[in-house]
Design an enzyme around this catalytic site. Structure first.
Site, PDB file in Angstrom:
ATOM      1  N   ASN A  19       0.830  -1.209   0.000  1.00 10.33           N
ATOM      2  CA  ASN A  19       0.000   0.000   0.000  1.00 10.33           C
ATOM      3  C   ASN A  19       0.860   1.253   0.000  1.00 10.33           C
ATOM      4  O   ASN A  19       0.478   2.268  -0.589  1.00 10.33           O
ATOM      5  CB  ASN A  19      -0.956  -0.004   1.191  1.00 10.33           C
ATOM      6  N   MET A  95       0.993  -2.934  12.080  1.00  3.79           N
ATOM      7  CA  MET A  95       0.329  -3.935  12.914  1.00  3.79           C
ATOM      8  C   MET A  95       0.455  -3.617  14.406  1.00  3.79           C
ATOM      9  O   MET A  95       0.773  -4.479  15.219  1.00  3.79           O
ATOM     10  CB  MET A  95       0.911  -5.318  12.612  1.00  3.79           C
ATOM     11  N   ARG A  96       0.173  -2.364  14.738  1.00  3.33           N
ATOM     12  CA  ARG A  96       0.163  -1.957  16.142  1.00  3.33           C
ATOM     13  C   ARG A  96      -1.027  -1.027  16.375  1.00  3.33           C
ATOM     14  O   ARG A  96      -1.349  -0.200  15.536  1.00  3.33           O
ATOM     15  CB  ARG A  96       1.451  -1.202  16.520  1.00  3.33           C
ATOM     16  N   HIS A 114      -8.213  -1.253   5.792  1.00  3.96           N
ATOM     17  CA  HIS A 114      -8.555  -2.572   6.327  1.00  3.96           C
ATOM     18  C   HIS A 114      -9.186  -3.425   5.236  1.00  3.96           C
ATOM     19  O   HIS A 114      -9.937  -2.916   4.399  1.00  3.96           O
ATOM     20  CB  HIS A 114      -9.527  -2.434   7.504  1.00  3.96           C
ATOM     21  N   GLN A 178      -7.852  -3.586  -4.725  1.00  2.00           N
ATOM     22  CA  GLN A 178      -8.723  -2.452  -4.469  1.00  2.00           C
ATOM     23  C   GLN A 178      -8.181  -1.549  -3.359  1.00  2.00           C
ATOM     24  O   GLN A 178      -8.387  -0.330  -3.386  1.00  2.00           O
ATOM     25  CB  GLN A 178     -10.143  -2.932  -4.140  1.00  2.00           C
ATOM     26  N   GLU A 179      -7.503  -2.138  -2.385  1.00  2.00           N
ATOM     27  CA  GLU A 179      -6.829  -1.314  -1.379  1.00  2.00           C
ATOM     28  C   GLU A 179      -5.874  -0.343  -2.057  1.00  2.00           C
ATOM     29  O   GLU A 179      -5.803   0.842  -1.702  1.00  2.00           O
ATOM     30  CB  GLU A 179      -6.053  -2.202  -0.406  1.00  2.00           C
TER      31      GLU A 179
END
Length: 222
Positions: A19, A95-96, A114, A178-179
């Site tokens: 991303n 990831m926090r 997400h 799509q993200e």
């Protein structure tokens, strides 16, 4: 009318940084008027760091395990972002969970991506949970981060059909495509000054012909 200035981005990652790459590519195409001032990872081995370095973007590794508390970790991140005059923070596979230290410093200025159509299937297994539940439509969501897990106001979403024979990797891969489309779009809306938070709703100001959500992605035709 003068255009809005380039938005100064800080991007937080923990993994591959796909991303992050989508944001970089949108900037290079001219679709997004932004400057990535700093990429921070809590993992020294995150592949996304190399993506940033290849494009001459400053990076920093701030490992959460070296701090006695979540708040102390967030203070270190905040100091690094402020040193680069960051205006908007993008969580691109970070990831926090963030503490009030960060949330209070950037109110309405932290975005996350997400891999589900929130509020359905929060947490780390969006595609897996969607398949197990038997839904026909999955997708992804960009939202403003607030206290809690994946509960902030929704900025933009994209839907992805669940196809016969889908397993978790196949569905996750189509959602990821799509993200890569909607995250830069959401940042562009912010840069253009078109986002207004009204309680749980995010209002997109301006041209009413521009949808809040990119259209449904149709299944492939054989």
């Amino acid at each position: 009318m003068a255009e809005n200035p380039t938005v100064k981005l800080g991007v937080l990652i923990s993994g591959t940084g796909s991303n992050l790459q989508a944001i970089i590519d949108a900037i290079l195409r001219g679709d997004l008027k932004a400057e990535i001032r700093l990429v921070i990872s809590n993992r020294a081995d995150a592949q996304g760091l190399e993506r940033a370095r290849r494009h001459g973007i400053a990076t920093a590794v701030i490992e959460h395990r070296k701090f006695p508390s979540r708040e102390d970790f967030d203070r270190a991140i905040l100091a690094a972002l402020r040193a680069r005059s960051v205006e908007l923070v993008a969580l691109a596979g970070f990831m926090r969970l963030l503490s009030p230290v960060m949330l209070d410093a950037f109110p309405g200025r932290i975005m996350n991506i997400h891999n589900s159509l929130l509020p359905s299937f929060p947490g780390i297994h969006g595609p897996k949970d969607a398949l197990e539940y038997g839904v026909k439509i999955a997708g992804c969501t960009v939202f403003f981060v607030t206290p809690g897990v994946d509960v902030g106001p929704v900025i933009v979403q994209a839907a992805v059909p669940v196809l016969p024979g889908d397993d978790e990797p196949r569905l996750a891969a189509r959602i990821l495509q799509q993200e890569h489309r909607i995250f830069p779009h959401a940042i562009a809306l912010f840069q253009q000054g078109r986002l207004e938070i009204d309680g749980r709703r995010v209002i997109v100001k301006g041209d009413s012909s521009t949808p809040n959500s990119p259209p449904l992605v149709n299944p492939p035709v054989d």
